[in-house]
Design an enzyme around this catalytic site. Structure first.
Site, PDB file in Angstrom:
ATOM      1  CG  ASP A   1      -2.086  -1.006   0.918  1.00  0.00           C
ATOM      2  OD1 ASP A   1      -2.616  -1.258  -0.048  1.00  0.00           O
ATOM      3  OD2 ASP A   1      -2.371  -1.424   2.110  1.00  0.00           O
TER       4      ASP A   1
ATOM      5  CG  ASP B   1      -6.446  -4.319  -3.186  1.00  0.00           C
ATOM      6  OD1 ASP B   1      -6.804  -5.466  -3.699  1.00  0.00           O
ATOM      7  OD2 ASP B   1      -7.229  -3.913  -2.102  1.00  0.00           O
TER       8      ASP B   1
END
Ligand code: GLY
Length: 393
Positions: free
Chosen positions: A118, A179
């Site tokens: 992330d 993601d």
């Protein structure tokens, strides 16, 4: 259904144009709204504590719930990213100052080992937009340093980055989540802006391996792919935030659409374009009338389950870009669909007076009971990005 979608967009344009000043096109009206909500948020956040990051607003609440900036919080790049976009549209210097403040506290994250993939979301939404708008060389160096931190997660035996190092025992192997596709943007960009060329090779290997194993025949995606870290063998596809291993989690699919569109931007590899269309088409086929998906396309409780406005915003933004690459009738349809999504978000999902975010009704992590039917910061980020992309077409 197509006629209803086209009518939805036409109706939104007509309502907005009739209700407002002569300047107001649908896109400008929506962007003006975003800037007004941004100013409202900034007023409420005074005096700024840049180390506190607006994350979500629960149903019935009217102020941002903030979380302390940390390596474990994946969302702290979105608020500065929103501020950069709001500044880009408004040219308001006070928003610029806030954008710098909320961006620059994140630098430390580029100087330590990545907690997980992330890091790319955090640093590219903030510093990436900051560099694009200011050309500040320090920002560029920080993005390149971030790409190096991400590259440390790469496993050449598998051909992908490890998304969640802490979850290796849970999944029983090297895990890669859909993601993670978004974070390839940091690698591609860094390779073109002073970083090592190998960063691009890693991004391509990751996209290729993901394309091979992370999708079902119809183009729908698993949320998580698990690989043997030594042999690189694909072990299984499963879910973490979706309804079940074999269902299509809406935001996971939105990351796939956005991710392969972005890979095509950097590589012009027709395989990525073809794949972006395939993963888009299965998503579009399963949408409800108002173009905003339920949180998971295969939840048996539909229609009595939450929507995910964030997925709609991510896809609208990606489709505007993809439509330009595809061209022709299909490209026009993608663009019309993106406009219909944005019109629907504005008409049916905007927060308005309820709270200072842009959008209501996103779903964060439903299986964990977290952020269900909330306003969530990343929905707003991709919404304003999509509007700006449309304006700049
Ligand atoms: N990247 C985490 C999520 O989409 O919820």
């Amino acid at each position: 259904m197509i006629r209803i979608r086209t009518m939805l967009y036409a109706l939104a344009c007509a309502v907005l144009c009739a209700a407002c000043t002569p300047k107001a096109s649908f896109v400008e009206e929506s962007l003006d709204y975003c800037v007004a909500q941004t100013r409202r948020s900034l007023d409420m956040l005074q005096p700024y504590d840049y180390m506190m990051s607006p994350r979500n607003i629960a149903p019935g609440d009217s102020v941002w719930h903030q979380r302390p900036v940390s390596k474990e919080l994946w969302t702290e790049g979105f608020w500065p990213g929103i501020l950069w976009y709001a500044y880009e549209y408004s040219q308001d210097e006070s928003i610029l100052e806030a954008a710098k403040g909320y961006t620059e506290v994140l630098e430390f994250l580029s100087q330590q080992p990545a907690y997980d993939h992330d890091l790319g979301f955090i640093m590219f939404c903030s510093y990436g937009n900051g560099y694009r708008l200011t050309g500040d060389e320090r920002y560029k160096d920080i993005i390149v340093a971030t790409a190096e931190r991400l590259a440390e997660l790469y496993n050449p035996a598998v051909g992908t980055m490890l998304s969640w190092p802490r979850e290796v025992p849970t999944f029983g192997g090297h895990n890669t989540i859909m993601d993670n596709m978004i974070n390839l943007e940091t690698l591609f960009w860094a390779a073109e802006n002073g970083g090592r060329p190998e960063l691009r090779d890693i991004a391509i290997a990751h996209a290729d391996t993901t394309m091979k194993y992370h999708f079902r025949e119809d183009g729908s995606s698993y949320h998580v792919a698990v690989y043997d870290a030594e042999s690189g063998d694909f072990l299984r596809g499963c879910t973490h935030q979706g309804y079940a291993d074999d269902t299509m989690w809406a935001r996971g699919q939105s990351w796939a659409i956005y991710g392969y569109t972005m890979c095509y931007r950097f590589t012009r590899d027709p395989r990525y374009l073809e794949h972006a269309c395939k993963v888009t088409d299965v998503y579009l086929k399963g949408l409800p009338e108002d173009m905003v998906p339920y949180w998971d396309f295969n939840d048996p409780m539909i229609p009595n389950v939450s929507r995910d406005a964030s997925a709609a915003a991510v896809v609208a933004s990606a489709l505007i870009e993809l439509s330009g690459y595809v061209g022709g009738e299909k490209g026009q349809k993608y663009l019309d669909d993106a406009k219909a999504m944005l019109a629907s978000l504005y008409e049916n999902y905007r927060s308005g007076d309820i709270n200072p975010s842009f959008l209501l009704h996103s779903t964060g992590h439903r299986p964990a009971g977290s952020e269900i039917d909330y306003s969530i910061i990343y929905a707003d980020y991709y919404y304003i990005e999509a509007l700006l992309r449309l304006k700049n077409l």
